[in-house]
Design a protein around this motif. Structure first.
Motif, PDB file in Angstrom:
ATOM      1  N   SER A 107      -2.068   4.763   6.968  1.00  0.00           N
ATOM      2  CA  SER A 107      -2.526   3.536   7.628  1.00  0.00           C
ATOM      3  C   SER A 107      -3.349   2.645   6.699  1.00  0.00           C
ATOM      4  O   SER A 107      -3.546   1.466   6.996  1.00  0.00           O
ATOM      5  N   THR A 108      -3.815   3.183   5.590  1.00  0.00           N
ATOM      6  CA  THR A 108      -4.640   2.387   4.683  1.00  0.00           C
ATOM      7  C   THR A 108      -3.828   1.738   3.562  1.00  0.00           C
ATOM      8  O   THR A 108      -4.389   0.978   2.761  1.00  0.00           O
ATOM      9  N   ILE A 109      -2.533   2.018   3.490  1.00  0.00           N
ATOM     10  CA  ILE A 109      -1.677   1.443   2.445  1.00  0.00           C
ATOM     11  C   ILE A 109      -1.069   0.135   2.967  1.00  0.00           C
ATOM     12  O   ILE A 109      -0.500   0.100   4.050  1.00  0.00           O
ATOM     13  N   ILE A 115      -1.547   0.460  -3.145  1.00  0.00           N
ATOM     14  CA  ILE A 115      -2.479   1.574  -2.930  1.00  0.00           C
ATOM     15  C   ILE A 115      -3.926   1.174  -3.157  1.00  0.00           C
ATOM     16  O   ILE A 115      -4.819   1.983  -2.940  1.00  0.00           O
ATOM     17  N   THR A 116      -4.167  -0.075  -3.566  1.00  0.00           N
ATOM     18  CA  THR A 116      -5.565  -0.481  -3.771  1.00  0.00           C
ATOM     19  C   THR A 116      -6.331  -0.421  -2.457  1.00  0.00           C
ATOM     20  O   THR A 116      -7.527  -0.099  -2.461  1.00  0.00           O
ATOM     21  N   THR A 117      -5.660  -0.673  -1.354  1.00  0.00           N
ATOM     22  CA  THR A 117      -6.344  -0.611  -0.060  1.00  0.00           C
ATOM     23  C   THR A 117      -6.677   0.832   0.317  1.00  0.00           C
ATOM     24  O   THR A 117      -7.702   1.086   0.943  1.00  0.00           O
ATOM     25  N   LEU A 118      -5.830   1.794  -0.075  1.00  0.00           N
ATOM     26  CA  LEU A 118      -6.152   3.210   0.125  1.00  0.00           C
ATOM     27  C   LEU A 118      -7.375   3.575  -0.714  1.00  0.00           C
ATOM     28  O   LEU A 118      -8.290   4.224  -0.235  1.00  0.00           O
ATOM     29  N   CYS A 119      -7.401   3.119  -1.973  1.00  0.00           N
ATOM     30  CA  CYS A 119      -8.515   3.439  -2.869  1.00  0.00           C
ATOM     31  C   CYS A 119      -9.824   2.807  -2.408  1.00  0.00           C
ATOM     32  O   CYS A 119     -10.898   3.363  -2.651  1.00  0.00           O
ATOM     33  N   GLU A 120      -9.752   1.666  -1.769  1.00  0.00           N
ATOM     34  CA  GLU A 120     -10.946   0.975  -1.275  1.00  0.00           C
ATOM     35  C   GLU A 120     -11.567   1.683  -0.074  1.00  0.00           C
ATOM     36  O   GLU A 120     -12.731   1.472   0.245  1.00  0.00           O
ATOM     37  N   ASP A 121     -10.799   2.533   0.569  1.00  0.00           N
ATOM     38  CA  ASP A 121     -11.263   3.283   1.737  1.00  0.00           C
ATOM     39  C   ASP A 121     -11.734   4.656   1.244  1.00  0.00           C
ATOM     40  O   ASP A 121     -10.918   5.499   0.856  1.00  0.00           O
ATOM     41  N   ALA A 122     -13.030   4.872   1.247  1.00  0.00           N
ATOM     42  CA  ALA A 122     -13.596   6.109   0.687  1.00  0.00           C
ATOM     43  C   ALA A 122     -12.987   7.359   1.310  1.00  0.00           C
ATOM     44  O   ALA A 122     -12.678   8.330   0.606  1.00  0.00           O
ATOM     45  N   ARG A 123     -12.800   7.347   2.616  1.00  0.00           N
ATOM     46  CA  ARG A 123     -12.242   8.529   3.285  1.00  0.00           C
ATOM     47  C   ARG A 123     -10.806   8.778   2.843  1.00  0.00           C
ATOM     48  O   ARG A 123     -10.438   9.906   2.496  1.00  0.00           O
ATOM     49  N   ALA A 124      -9.984   7.730   2.829  1.00  0.00           N
ATOM     50  CA  ALA A 124      -8.578   7.878   2.446  1.00  0.00           C
ATOM     51  C   ALA A 124      -8.443   8.325   0.994  1.00  0.00           C
ATOM     52  O   ALA A 124      -7.638   9.207   0.673  1.00  0.00           O
TER      53      ALA A 124
END
Length: 181
Positions: A21-23, A39-48
């Motif tokens: 959901s974070t990609i 994948i930058t949005t996944l990396c920006e989400d600490a949990r993901a």
């Protein structure tokens, strides 16, 4: 791999769904007709991001790995922290002109063009056990080039790992062919 990890990681399916959901998907980038997985949005989400490294670690923690090889640039994001967590060295596989010492090169196909990857000739020693890590498996060109570089250096490739598998572009086919490289 999912079935193996499902047994080791509590709440596996929910964690995978959260990571997915974070990609962000971006249409027509970098060229028309490509659906780019950002994948930058996944990396920006600490949990993901943490879950991603945790799951990669769980998949390979029981495998003896001397070095993790990753291709630039997004592969570095996952390969470096995974190498540190596994207690392995980290090898940067880069585009032409980016490495200062003597290199070997391997050409490969992208889904929207061609390129080549380079690795220092002394980065991997004969007989070392290596894991190749990249952010995404699409047509397999990048990872096959990385595997070929490792093999030419005399390494034993013990696995390849990805955060995203683009099945519609043949990713699963590459994974199921251990001798693809």
């Amino acid at each position: 791999m999912h079935n193996i990890l499902r047994g080791r990681i509590s709440d596996f399916d929910n964690k995978i769904e959260y990571m997915k959901s974070t990609i962000t998907s971006i249409q027509d980038y970098p060229v028309p007709g490509i659906l780019f997985r950002d994948i930058t949005t996944l990396c920006e989400d600490a949990r993901a991001f943490g879950l991603t490294i945790d799951m990669l670690y769980e998949a390979f923690k029981d495998v003896k790995i001397d070095k993790v090889l990753s291709s630039e640039a997004r592969g570095f994001v996952f390969g470096a922290p995974l190498a540190a967590r596994l207690g392995a060295g980290f090898v940067m596989v880069r585009k032409p002109g980016k490495l200062p010492r003597e290199t070997m090169k391997e050409e490969y196909q992208l889904e929207y063009g061609t390129n080549e990857l380079h690795m220092h000739v002394d980065s991997v020693k004969e007989g070392e056990r290596v894991l190749c890590v990249d952010d995404l498996l699409a047509t397999g060109g990048t990872i096959i080039a990385t595997i070929k570089l490792a093999q030419r250096a005399g390494a034993q490739v013990v696995g390849a790992a990805f955060v995203i598998d683009l099945v519609d572009l043949g990713g699963a086919v590459i994974k199921s062919r251990p001798n693809a490289a």
